[in-house]
Write a protein that holds these residues in place. Sequence first.
Motif, PDB file in Angstrom:
ATOM      1  N   GLN A 152      -1.214   6.310 -12.369  1.00 23.73           N
ATOM      2  CA  GLN A 152      -1.899   6.956 -13.486  1.00 23.73           C
ATOM      3  C   GLN A 152      -3.297   6.369 -13.675  1.00 23.73           C
ATOM      4  O   GLN A 152      -4.286   7.097 -13.770  1.00 23.73           O
ATOM      5  CB  GLN A 152      -1.086   6.802 -14.765  1.00 23.73           C
ATOM      6  CG  GLN A 152      -1.695   7.468 -15.986  1.00 23.73           C
ATOM      7  CD  GLN A 152      -0.662   7.824 -17.028  1.00 23.73           C
ATOM      8  OE1 GLN A 152       0.353   8.443 -16.716  1.00 23.73           O
ATOM      9  NE2 GLN A 152      -0.890   7.456 -18.267  1.00 23.73           N
ATOM     10  N   GLN A 162      -6.877   8.252 -12.761  1.00 20.71           N
ATOM     11  CA  GLN A 162      -7.857   8.403 -13.832  1.00 20.71           C
ATOM     12  C   GLN A 162      -9.179   7.754 -13.427  1.00 20.71           C
ATOM     13  O   GLN A 162     -10.259   8.287 -13.689  1.00 20.71           O
ATOM     14  CB  GLN A 162      -7.331   7.781 -15.126  1.00 20.71           C
ATOM     15  CG  GLN A 162      -6.194   8.556 -15.768  1.00 20.71           C
ATOM     16  CD  GLN A 162      -5.626   7.852 -16.992  1.00 20.71           C
ATOM     17  OE1 GLN A 162      -6.187   6.865 -17.478  1.00 20.71           O
ATOM     18  NE2 GLN A 162      -4.511   8.359 -17.500  1.00 20.71           N
ATOM     19  N   VAL A 211      -0.352  11.152 -15.811  1.00 23.29           N
ATOM     20  CA  VAL A 211      -1.318  11.998 -16.503  1.00 23.29           C
ATOM     21  C   VAL A 211      -2.718  11.546 -16.100  1.00 23.29           C
ATOM     22  O   VAL A 211      -3.047  10.365 -16.213  1.00 23.29           O
ATOM     23  CB  VAL A 211      -1.161  11.890 -18.037  1.00 23.29           C
ATOM     24  CG1 VAL A 211      -2.281  12.644 -18.743  1.00 23.29           C
ATOM     25  CG2 VAL A 211       0.195  12.410 -18.480  1.00 23.29           C
ATOM     26  N   SER A 262      -6.071  13.737 -16.792  1.00 24.97           N
ATOM     27  CA  SER A 262      -6.597  15.039 -17.204  1.00 24.97           C
ATOM     28  C   SER A 262      -8.109  15.152 -17.108  1.00 24.97           C
ATOM     29  O   SER A 262      -8.653  16.250 -17.159  1.00 24.97           O
ATOM     30  CB  SER A 262      -6.188  15.319 -18.650  1.00 24.97           C
ATOM     31  OG  SER A 262      -6.892  14.468 -19.548  1.00 24.97           O
ATOM     32  N   ASN A 312      -9.976  13.973 -19.490  1.00 32.68           N
ATOM     33  CA  ASN A 312     -10.410  13.712 -20.865  1.00 32.68           C
ATOM     34  C   ASN A 312      -9.992  12.296 -21.205  1.00 32.68           C
ATOM     35  O   ASN A 312      -8.794  11.994 -21.273  1.00 32.68           O
ATOM     36  CB  ASN A 312      -9.778  14.711 -21.830  1.00 32.68           C
ATOM     37  CG  ASN A 312     -10.223  14.502 -23.268  1.00 32.68           C
ATOM     38  OD1 ASN A 312      -9.750  13.596 -23.948  1.00 32.68           O
ATOM     39  ND2 ASN A 312     -11.144  15.323 -23.724  1.00 32.68           N
ATOM     40  N   ASP A 347      -6.270  10.840 -22.087  1.00 32.24           N
ATOM     41  CA  ASP A 347      -5.662   9.988 -21.064  1.00 32.24           C
ATOM     42  C   ASP A 347      -5.349   8.602 -21.603  1.00 32.24           C
ATOM     43  O   ASP A 347      -4.285   8.038 -21.318  1.00 32.24           O
ATOM     44  CB  ASP A 347      -6.598   9.869 -19.854  1.00 32.24           C
ATOM     45  CG  ASP A 347      -6.554  11.103 -18.960  1.00 32.24           C
ATOM     46  OD1 ASP A 347      -5.715  11.985 -19.215  1.00 32.24           O
ATOM     47  OD2 ASP A 347      -7.360  11.174 -18.015  1.00 32.24           O
ATOM     48  N   SER A 402      -2.281   8.587 -23.564  1.00 34.21           N
ATOM     49  CA  SER A 402      -1.124   8.640 -22.665  1.00 34.21           C
ATOM     50  C   SER A 402      -0.858   7.264 -22.070  1.00 34.21           C
ATOM     51  O   SER A 402       0.296   6.861 -21.884  1.00 34.21           O
ATOM     52  CB  SER A 402      -1.370   9.666 -21.558  1.00 34.21           C
ATOM     53  OG  SER A 402      -0.282   9.727 -20.674  1.00 34.21           O
TER      54      SER A 402
END
Length: 274
Positions: A41, A45, A133, A135, A137, A141, A144
Amino acid sequence: MFRHQKELQFEVKVERPDALLARQVQELLGGQFGEMSVMMQYLFQGFNCRGEEKYKDMLMDIGTEEIGHVEMLCNLISQLLDGISPAEQIEAAKDPMIAAILGGTNPQHLIVSGLGATPRDSNGVPWNSGYIVASGNLLADFRSNLHAESQGRLQVSRVYEMTTDESVRAVFRKMLARDRYHQYQWMAAISELEEKHGIVAPASFPPEAELEAQPHAYEFWNLSEGTQSSDGRWAKGAAQDGSGEFVYLEDPKALGQIPNPNLPHFSTHNDINE
């Protein structure tokens, strides 16, 4: 570019083999909220981050640390499986009580991985990318990420209570301490972004754009028996960004129509006739 260092981030050792605990640790490795999930994740990101370099750098720092945590858990599982052979398990299983205990171990550790860790959870379900996740954004994020660290720390603390092996517990305490810091970290980053852009994600879609739906942004609809939910902060007072006042609807009414879709074509054989 990544460079592997042979030393682990923290010392990993066990007092004795424990195949059942090895299976439990698999959840911390390859489960939905395991180290593989936060590793992937944060890295994705970071790979996809566009904008201020400090956010990308932070994501890459912590994502890379999580690679090290995956390695630590793999090493821990391997140590917990040291000295366990199929023959010994078969012999031990002749005792009905031991057989019941062995029923909780993971046969894939013997059959598939040769006494090593696997990218799976404690029930042998393969890790999958649907757990992560990324995304694009940052506020969405980072929230999350805070959730992932909260759930991950919760699970480590539960497995901590499942063993009396003090050496294993020492490993877990290091992980718990790092997960504590990571929660602080994400809270700090979330707070910074909220100060910049507001508390609702995405901030690029402002409340004013909701037009006639704007009043519904502050309503709490009581849709279960009882009214205890009216006592919460979410049901009264000003919204956190000061843009409106919460309203508790004790007996909300439906505002839409009864759907009346057109009948399907007869060729669909839906058994609906005019």
